[in-house]
Design a protein around this motif. Structure first.
Motif, PDB file in Angstrom:
ATOM      1  N   ARG A  97       0.826  -1.217   0.000  1.00  0.00           N
ATOM      2  CA  ARG A  97       0.000   0.000   0.000  1.00  0.00           C
ATOM      3  C   ARG A  97       0.856   1.260   0.000  1.00  0.00           C
ATOM      4  NH1 ARG A  97      -4.289  -0.064   4.597  1.00  0.00           N
ATOM      5  NH2 ARG A  97      -5.105   1.685   3.419  1.00  0.00           N
ATOM      6  N   ALA A  98       2.017   1.192   0.623  1.00  0.00           N
ATOM      7  CA  ALA A  98       2.890   2.367   0.715  1.00  0.00           C
ATOM      8  C   ALA A  98       3.502   2.726  -0.632  1.00  0.00           C
ATOM      9  CB  ALA A  98       3.996   2.115   1.747  1.00  0.00           C
ATOM     10  N   ASP A  99       3.529   1.782  -1.545  1.00  0.00           N
ATOM     11  CA  ASP A  99       4.166   1.991  -2.835  1.00  0.00           C
ATOM     12  C   ASP A  99       3.205   1.575  -3.950  1.00  0.00           C
ATOM     13  OD1 ASP A  99       6.095   2.527  -4.743  1.00  0.00           O
ATOM     14  OD2 ASP A  99       7.649   1.327  -3.769  1.00  0.00           O
ATOM     15  N   PRO A 100       2.125   2.354  -4.152  1.00  0.00           N
ATOM     16  CA  PRO A 100       1.106   1.934  -5.119  1.00  0.00           C
ATOM     17  C   PRO A 100       1.618   1.783  -6.546  1.00  0.00           C
ATOM     18  CG  PRO A 100       0.560   4.085  -4.173  1.00  0.00           C
ATOM     19  CD  PRO A 100       1.775   3.590  -3.470  1.00  0.00           C
ATOM     20  N   HIS A 101       2.655   2.526  -6.924  1.00  0.00           N
ATOM     21  CA  HIS A 101       3.207   2.325  -8.264  1.00  0.00           C
ATOM     22  C   HIS A 101       3.747   0.912  -8.416  1.00  0.00           C
ATOM     23  CE1 HIS A 101       3.564   6.844  -9.019  1.00  0.00           C
ATOM     24  NE2 HIS A 101       2.770   6.361  -9.944  1.00  0.00           N
ATOM     25  N   VAL A 102       4.414   0.428  -7.385  1.00  0.00           N
ATOM     26  CA  VAL A 102       4.935  -0.938  -7.438  1.00  0.00           C
ATOM     27  C   VAL A 102       3.784  -1.931  -7.529  1.00  0.00           C
ATOM     28  CG1 VAL A 102       6.058  -2.722  -6.032  1.00  0.00           C
ATOM     29  CG2 VAL A 102       7.182  -0.545  -6.389  1.00  0.00           C
ATOM     30  N   SER A 103       2.765  -1.728  -6.721  1.00  0.00           N
ATOM     31  CA  SER A 103       1.629  -2.654  -6.741  1.00  0.00           C
ATOM     32  C   SER A 103       0.936  -2.657  -8.100  1.00  0.00           C
ATOM     33  CB  SER A 103       0.637  -2.286  -5.636  1.00  0.00           C
ATOM     34  OG  SER A 103       1.242  -2.441  -4.378  1.00  0.00           O
ATOM     35  N   ARG A 104       0.716  -1.492  -8.659  1.00  0.00           N
ATOM     36  CA  ARG A 104       0.080  -1.422  -9.988  1.00  0.00           C
ATOM     37  C   ARG A 104       0.989  -2.033 -11.054  1.00  0.00           C
ATOM     38  NH1 ARG A 104      -1.703   3.756  -7.960  1.00  0.00           N
ATOM     39  NH2 ARG A 104      -3.937   3.594  -7.557  1.00  0.00           N
ATOM     40  N   ALA A 105       2.278  -1.773 -10.950  1.00  0.00           N
ATOM     41  CA  ALA A 105       3.226  -2.350 -11.913  1.00  0.00           C
ATOM     42  C   ALA A 105       3.202  -3.877 -11.836  1.00  0.00           C
ATOM     43  CB  ALA A 105       4.635  -1.815 -11.657  1.00  0.00           C
ATOM     44  N   LEU A 106       3.060  -4.413 -10.640  1.00  0.00           N
ATOM     45  CA  LEU A 106       2.972  -5.871 -10.493  1.00  0.00           C
ATOM     46  C   LEU A 106       1.768  -6.422 -11.255  1.00  0.00           C
ATOM     47  CD1 LEU A 106       3.858  -6.346  -6.725  1.00  0.00           C
ATOM     48  CD2 LEU A 106       5.129  -7.256  -8.683  1.00  0.00           C
ATOM     49  N   PHE A 107       0.638  -5.747 -11.149  1.00  0.00           N
ATOM     50  CA  PHE A 107      -0.547  -6.210 -11.871  1.00  0.00           C
ATOM     51  C   PHE A 107      -0.360  -6.069 -13.376  1.00  0.00           C
ATOM     52  CE2 PHE A 107      -2.633  -5.401  -7.692  1.00  0.00           C
ATOM     53  CZ  PHE A 107      -2.933  -6.736  -7.438  1.00  0.00           C
ATOM     54  N   GLU A 108       0.252  -4.990 -13.800  1.00  0.00           N
ATOM     55  CA  GLU A 108       0.529  -4.819 -15.231  1.00  0.00           C
ATOM     56  C   GLU A 108       1.455  -5.928 -15.735  1.00  0.00           C
ATOM     57  OE1 GLU A 108      -0.709  -2.847 -17.519  1.00  0.00           O
ATOM     58  OE2 GLU A 108      -1.895  -1.577 -16.189  1.00  0.00           O
ATOM     59  N   LEU A 109       2.459  -6.266 -14.949  1.00  0.00           N
ATOM     60  CA  LEU A 109       3.378  -7.336 -15.352  1.00  0.00           C
ATOM     61  C   LEU A 109       2.668  -8.681 -15.440  1.00  0.00           C
ATOM     62  CD1 LEU A 109       6.577  -6.342 -13.374  1.00  0.00           C
ATOM     63  CD2 LEU A 109       6.330  -6.429 -15.871  1.00  0.00           C
ATOM     64  N   ARG A 110       1.739  -8.920 -14.538  1.00  0.00           N
ATOM     65  CA  ARG A 110       0.994 -10.184 -14.593  1.00  0.00           C
ATOM     66  C   ARG A 110       0.207 -10.274 -15.890  1.00  0.00           C
ATOM     67  NH1 ARG A 110      -0.619 -12.251  -8.738  1.00  0.00           N
ATOM     68  NH2 ARG A 110      -1.268 -13.996 -10.000  1.00  0.00           N
ATOM     69  N   LEU A 111      -0.445  -9.182 -16.265  1.00  0.00           N
ATOM     70  CA  LEU A 111      -1.209  -9.185 -17.512  1.00  0.00           C
ATOM     71  C   LEU A 111      -0.284  -9.326 -18.719  1.00  0.00           C
ATOM     72  CD1 LEU A 111      -3.768  -6.391 -16.616  1.00  0.00           C
ATOM     73  CD2 LEU A 111      -4.230  -8.853 -16.826  1.00  0.00           C
ATOM     74  N   GLU A 112       0.819  -8.628 -18.696  1.00  0.00           N
ATOM     75  CA  GLU A 112       1.780  -8.712 -19.796  1.00  0.00           C
ATOM     76  C   GLU A 112       2.379 -10.116 -19.891  1.00  0.00           C
ATOM     77  OE1 GLU A 112       3.984  -6.715 -22.997  1.00  0.00           O
ATOM     78  OE2 GLU A 112       2.028  -6.563 -22.058  1.00  0.00           O
ATOM     79  N   ALA A 113       2.578 -10.758 -18.752  1.00  0.00           N
ATOM     80  CA  ALA A 113       3.118 -12.119 -18.734  1.00  0.00           C
ATOM     81  C   ALA A 113       2.174 -13.111 -19.404  1.00  0.00           C
ATOM     82  CB  ALA A 113       3.405 -12.553 -17.292  1.00  0.00           C
ATOM     83  N   ALA A 114       0.886 -12.833 -19.354  1.00  0.00           N
ATOM     84  CA  ALA A 114      -0.085 -13.707 -20.005  1.00  0.00           C
ATOM     85  C   ALA A 114       0.030 -13.624 -21.531  1.00  0.00           C
ATOM     86  CB  ALA A 114      -1.504 -13.345 -19.573  1.00  0.00           C
ATOM     87  N   ARG A 115       0.622 -12.548 -22.024  1.00  0.00           N
ATOM     88  CA  ARG A 115       0.722 -12.318 -23.470  1.00  0.00           C
ATOM     89  C   ARG A 115       2.121 -12.580 -24.022  1.00  0.00           C
ATOM     90  NH1 ARG A 115      -1.126  -7.344 -21.501  1.00  0.00           N
ATOM     91  NH2 ARG A 115      -3.377  -7.366 -21.273  1.00  0.00           N
ATOM     92  N   ARG A 116       3.133 -12.421 -23.166  1.00  0.00           N
ATOM     93  CA  ARG A 116       4.515 -12.472 -23.663  1.00  0.00           C
ATOM     94  C   ARG A 116       5.333 -13.483 -22.853  1.00  0.00           C
ATOM     95  NH1 ARG A 116       7.481  -7.707 -23.496  1.00  0.00           N
ATOM     96  NH2 ARG A 116       8.756  -8.688 -25.064  1.00  0.00           N
ATOM     97  N   PRO A 117       5.778 -14.558 -23.494  1.00  0.00           N
ATOM     98  CA  PRO A 117       6.536 -15.600 -22.790  1.00  0.00           C
ATOM     99  C   PRO A 117       7.793 -15.088 -22.081  1.00  0.00           C
ATOM    100  CG  PRO A 117       5.865 -16.380 -24.954  1.00  0.00           C
ATOM    101  CD  PRO A 117       5.513 -14.916 -24.892  1.00  0.00           C
ATOM    102  N   ALA A 118       8.483 -14.116 -22.650  1.00  0.00           N
ATOM    103  CA  ALA A 118       9.699 -13.604 -22.003  1.00  0.00           C
ATOM    104  C   ALA A 118       9.369 -12.914 -20.686  1.00  0.00           C
ATOM    105  CB  ALA A 118      10.454 -12.651 -22.933  1.00  0.00           C
ATOM    106  N   VAL A 119       8.261 -12.197 -20.660  1.00  0.00           N
ATOM    107  CA  VAL A 119       7.832 -11.547 -19.420  1.00  0.00           C
ATOM    108  C   VAL A 119       7.397 -12.607 -18.429  1.00  0.00           C
ATOM    109  CG1 VAL A 119       6.207  -9.921 -18.381  1.00  0.00           C
ATOM    110  CG2 VAL A 119       7.183  -9.439 -20.632  1.00  0.00           C
TER     111      VAL A 119
END
Length: 188
Positions: A97-119
Motif C-alpha cells: 500500500r505504501a508503494d502503489p506504483h509498485v503494486s500497480r506495476a505488479l498487476f501490469e506485469l501479470r497481464l503482460e506475462a499472459a501475453r509475452r513468454p519472455a515476461v
C-alpha cells in the motif's frame, strides 16, 4: 553496457512509474527516459531490449518490496504465534500500500506475462522465488501455517490489493480489518 548503478536504479524506478501509470503499452525506452528526466537513448543504453527493461523492473520491484531488515530481526526474537503471523501479513500489505506504483506495476506485469513468454519467464521466476522465500521464512521463524497457507496468503493479498487499487468494493471492511479477518480464518 552502462555501469552507473544510481542511474540504473533511477531508470528502473521511472520504468515502474511509467508501467503503473501508462500500462504495458506505454512502457517504452523513450517514456522511461522522459520519466527519469534523462537524455533520449539513456534507457536503451542501460537496457537494450524491452525484455532487459522488464527484467530490470522486476528486480527493482523486488528491491522496493524487501522488508526492513530491522523489522525482520525484531520479529525473530518474538514468540511465533498467530499475533506475529498477523503482524507479518500486515507488514506485507503495508509495504504494498505504501508503494502503489509498485503494486500497480505488479498487476501490469501479470497481464503482460499472459501475453509475452519472455515476461512470463522473468516475472514467473521472481514470483516463484518470492513464494519459496516466504515459505522458508515462515518455517524458519516457526510461524503458524505452511506452504498451503502461504499460497492462500499470496492469493488473498493479490485480490485485496487489486480491489484496493482499482474499484474497491464497499464491504464495510477496512484493509486492516480484512487482513485480521483473513488471518483469523486462515489459522483456525
Amino acid at each position: 553496457m552502462a555501469r552507473n548503478d544510481q542511474r540504473r536504479v533511477a531508470l528502473a524506478d521511472a520504468g515502474i512509474t511509467v508501467l503503473a501509470e501508462e500500462g504495458a503499452r506505454g512502457l517504452t525506452h523513450r517514456a522511461v527516459d522522459a520519466a527519469a528526466g534523462a537524455p533520449r537513448g539513456t534507457a536503451s543504453n542501460y537496457f537494450p531490449t524491452r525484455d532487459d527493461l522488464i527484467s530490470a523492473l522486476v528486480n527493482r520491484i523486488g528491491e522496493r518490496l524487501t522488508p526492513d531488515p530491522e523489522a525482520v530481526s525484531s520479529r525473530a526474537t518474538r514468540v511465533a504465534d498467530r499475533e506475529l503471523f498477523a503482524e507479518y501479513v500486515h507488514d506485507v500489505v503495508r509495504r504494498l500500500r505504501a508503494d502503489p506504483h509498485v503494486s500497480r506495476a505488479l498487476f501490469e506485469l501479470r497481464l503482460e506475462a499472459a501475453r509475452r513468454p519472455a515476461v512470463a519467464e522473468a516475472f514467473g521466476a521472481w514470483r516463484r522465488r518470492a513464494f519459496h522465500e516466504d515459505v522458508a521464512f515462515t518455517e524458519r521463524s516457526g510461524l503458524p501455517g505452511g506452504r498451503t497457507e502461504i499460497a492462500l496468503l499470496h492469493y488473498a493479498i493479490d485480490g485485496l490489493m487489486l480491489d484496493h487499487l482499482t474499484v474497491p468494493l464497499d464491504t464495510g471492511l477496512t484493509v486492516d480489518l480484512a487482513v485480521d479477518e483473513f488471518v483469523d480464518r486462515l489459522l483456525r
